[in-house]
Design a protein around this motif. Structure first.
Motif, short mmCIF file in Angstrom:
data_model
loop_
_atom_site.label_atom_id
_atom_site.label_comp_id
_atom_site.label_asym_id
_atom_site.label_seq_id
_atom_site.Cartn_x
_atom_site.Cartn_y
_atom_site.Cartn_z
N GLU A 1 0.85 -1.19 0.00
CA GLU A 1 0.00 0.00 0.00
C GLU A 1 0.89 1.24 0.00
O GLU A 1 1.69 1.42 0.90
CB GLU A 1 -0.90 0.01 1.24
N THR A 2 0.73 2.07 -1.02
CA THR A 2 1.53 3.28 -1.11
C THR A 2 0.68 4.51 -0.83
O THR A 2 -0.51 4.55 -1.17
CB THR A 2 2.18 3.41 -2.50
N GLN A 3 1.31 5.51 -0.24
CA GLN A 3 0.63 6.77 0.02
C GLN A 3 0.53 7.64 -1.24
O GLN A 3 -0.20 8.63 -1.26
CB GLN A 3 1.39 7.55 1.09
N ALA B 1 1.34 5.64 -8.89
CA ALA B 1 2.63 4.95 -8.74
C ALA B 1 2.77 3.89 -9.82
O ALA B 1 1.78 3.28 -10.26
CB ALA B 1 2.74 4.31 -7.36
N ILE C 1 6.55 7.76 -8.35
CA ILE C 1 5.53 8.07 -7.34
C ILE C 1 5.17 9.54 -7.48
O ILE C 1 6.01 10.36 -7.83
CB ILE C 1 5.99 7.76 -5.90
N GLU D 1 8.67 7.36 1.33
CA GLU D 1 7.95 6.44 0.45
C GLU D 1 8.88 5.87 -0.62
O GLU D 1 8.76 4.69 -0.99
CB GLU D 1 6.77 7.16 -0.20
N SER D 2 9.81 6.66 -1.11
CA SER D 2 10.76 6.17 -2.11
C SER D 2 11.59 5.03 -1.55
O SER D 2 11.80 4.01 -2.21
CB SER D 2 11.68 7.32 -2.55
N ARG E 1 10.85 3.10 1.01
CA ARG E 1 9.98 1.95 1.28
C ARG E 1 9.72 1.14 0.02
O ARG E 1 9.77 -0.09 0.03
CB ARG E 1 8.65 2.42 1.87
N ILE E 2 9.45 1.83 -1.07
CA ILE E 2 9.15 1.14 -2.32
C ILE E 2 10.38 0.40 -2.84
O ILE E 2 10.28 -0.75 -3.30
CB ILE E 2 8.62 2.14 -3.37
#
Length: 387
Positions: A22-24, A28, A247, A259-260, A262-263
């Motif tokens: 799950e991305t914020q 993406a 993203i 987020e970068s 994490r992905i």
């Protein structure tokens, strides 16, 4: 007749969590370049304001011109008043400057210079409007169907749009087609004639991550009030596996950085390269009609390596598909079947299978036996009722 049969693949994976993420980000796209596998697609086909991430298209136009020999890295461009007065991120060129192409590449990538983009656009096309038109036309030729450019820099404009998917395709192109220029994207600092010490640092947060099993080396950040914070990133893992991701729509610079990372961690650590079949090794047999042999082995020409999500071993399926029985003669190396591998959450993977050996046409005796079999099946079918 289309023949299908299931196939067991000898593949052992450790039991780990499922591979959903799950991305914020509001949009993406995550792509494994090494295997050509899309790992994530969230609103990736929707045109969005790309902000400075669209500078990648300006760079693509310039790199193509360099590759064609129209310019070289020492070519100089004039600086117009329009370029000099550009707001936002700047390289800080002045009207009496004559920056080289090499300096402008640095200024666009590291400083995200809006002024540098205008210099390039006017130098290559006479005006920024004409350059934007050429950018849009070239994007369509490259299959970037959700892209339309109004300027060279990503300056806010209601008609200036790109999708996350198009940005990702463009990133892959820059990496693969322009290896001489791609290392520029990993540069962390640049100051044109010492003018931008406060603005000289590359905004890509992943470039400053040390340690771990992967290293980022590109590509471009973007931010406007409308677009939010975005990043087109690429990273390579020990062993050479590469990902590209896009993203967009993050709420802050910190959110983009977190987020970068994490992905990238997810893409590298929740997926692993596995060998499903060895090149030249028989994975199945196909029936042969009127041949010197009744079957022929089916083999992949090369090792079949695929990206497998952690925990997916029990959920994978595979089948061999071919139109059969195959009519002899068959030559070794003929592509006569497909291996279809299905992994939940990923597109089907189709691998061509070749004939393992020659199967010449059968002689007179074989033809006679085949004809007899056909007659027996016609007049005495196997499902005929007993009398």
């Amino acid at each position: 007749m289309l023949r299908r049969f299931s196939l067991a693949l000898a593949l052992i994976l450790t039991s780990t969590p499922v591979w959903s993420f799950e991305t914020q980000a509001t949009a993406a796209w995550v792509y494994d370049v090494t295997t050509g596998t899309v790992l994530m697609d969230k609103n990736a086909q929707t045109p969005i304001p790309p902000a400075s991430m669209s500078k990648l298209m300006t760079l693509n136009m310039l790199f193509e011109a360099l590759a064609e020999g129209r310019y070289n890295k020492d070519t100089t461009f004039a600086v117009s008043e329009k370029a000099w007065k550009m707001g936002g991120s700047k390289m800080f060129v002045k009207p009496d400057d004559r920056p080289t192409v090499d300096e402008l590449i640095h200024g666009i990538i590291v400083n995200s210079g809006n002024d540098a983009c205008v210099v390039v656009a006017e130098g290559m096309a006479g005006s920024e409007d004409e350059f934007a038109r050429k950018m849009t036309a070239r994007a369509q030729e490259l299959g970037m169907n959700n892209s339309h450019f109004s300027n060279s820099s990503g300056w806010p404009d209601p008609d200036h749009r790109m999708s996350a998917h198009d940005l990702g395709l463009l990133a892959v192109r820059l990496i693969e087609e322009f290896p001489d220029y791609y290392p520029y994207f990993a540069l962390e600092e640049y100051s044109y004639q010492g003018r931008v010490p406060a603005n000289s640092r590359n905004r890509n947060p992943l470039l400053r991550i040390q340690g771990g099993d992967w290293q980022a080396d590109g590509l471009k950040t973007g931010h406007t009030q409308e677009a939010g914070y975005g990043l087109v990133g690429s990273a390579v893992q020990d062993g050479g596996r590469r990902i590209v991701f896009v993203i967009a729509g993050l709420s802050s610079e910190q959110a983009r950085a977190e987020e970068s990372e994490r992905i990238a961690n997810w893409a590298f650590r929740e997926f692993a390269m596995k060998t499903l079949a060895k090149g030249g090794q028989r994975v199945a047999e196909a029936e042969v009609w009127m041949g010197a042999a009744d079957t022929v082995g089916l083999v992949p020409a090369q090792d079949v390596e695929r990206l497998i999500p952690a925990g997916a071993a029990g959920k994978m399926t595979a089948e061999v598909v071919y139109a059969g029985p195959l009519k002899a003669p068959i030559a070794k190396g003929d592509q006569i079947a497909e291996l279809v591998v299905r992994i939940p959450g990923l597109p089907d993977s189709r691998i061509a299978l070749e004939a393992e050996a020659d199967v010449p046409a059968g002689g007179f005796t074989k033809k006679l036996m085949t004809a007899a079999q056909v007659l027996m099946q016609r007049f005495f079918p196997a499902d005929a009722p007993a009398t």
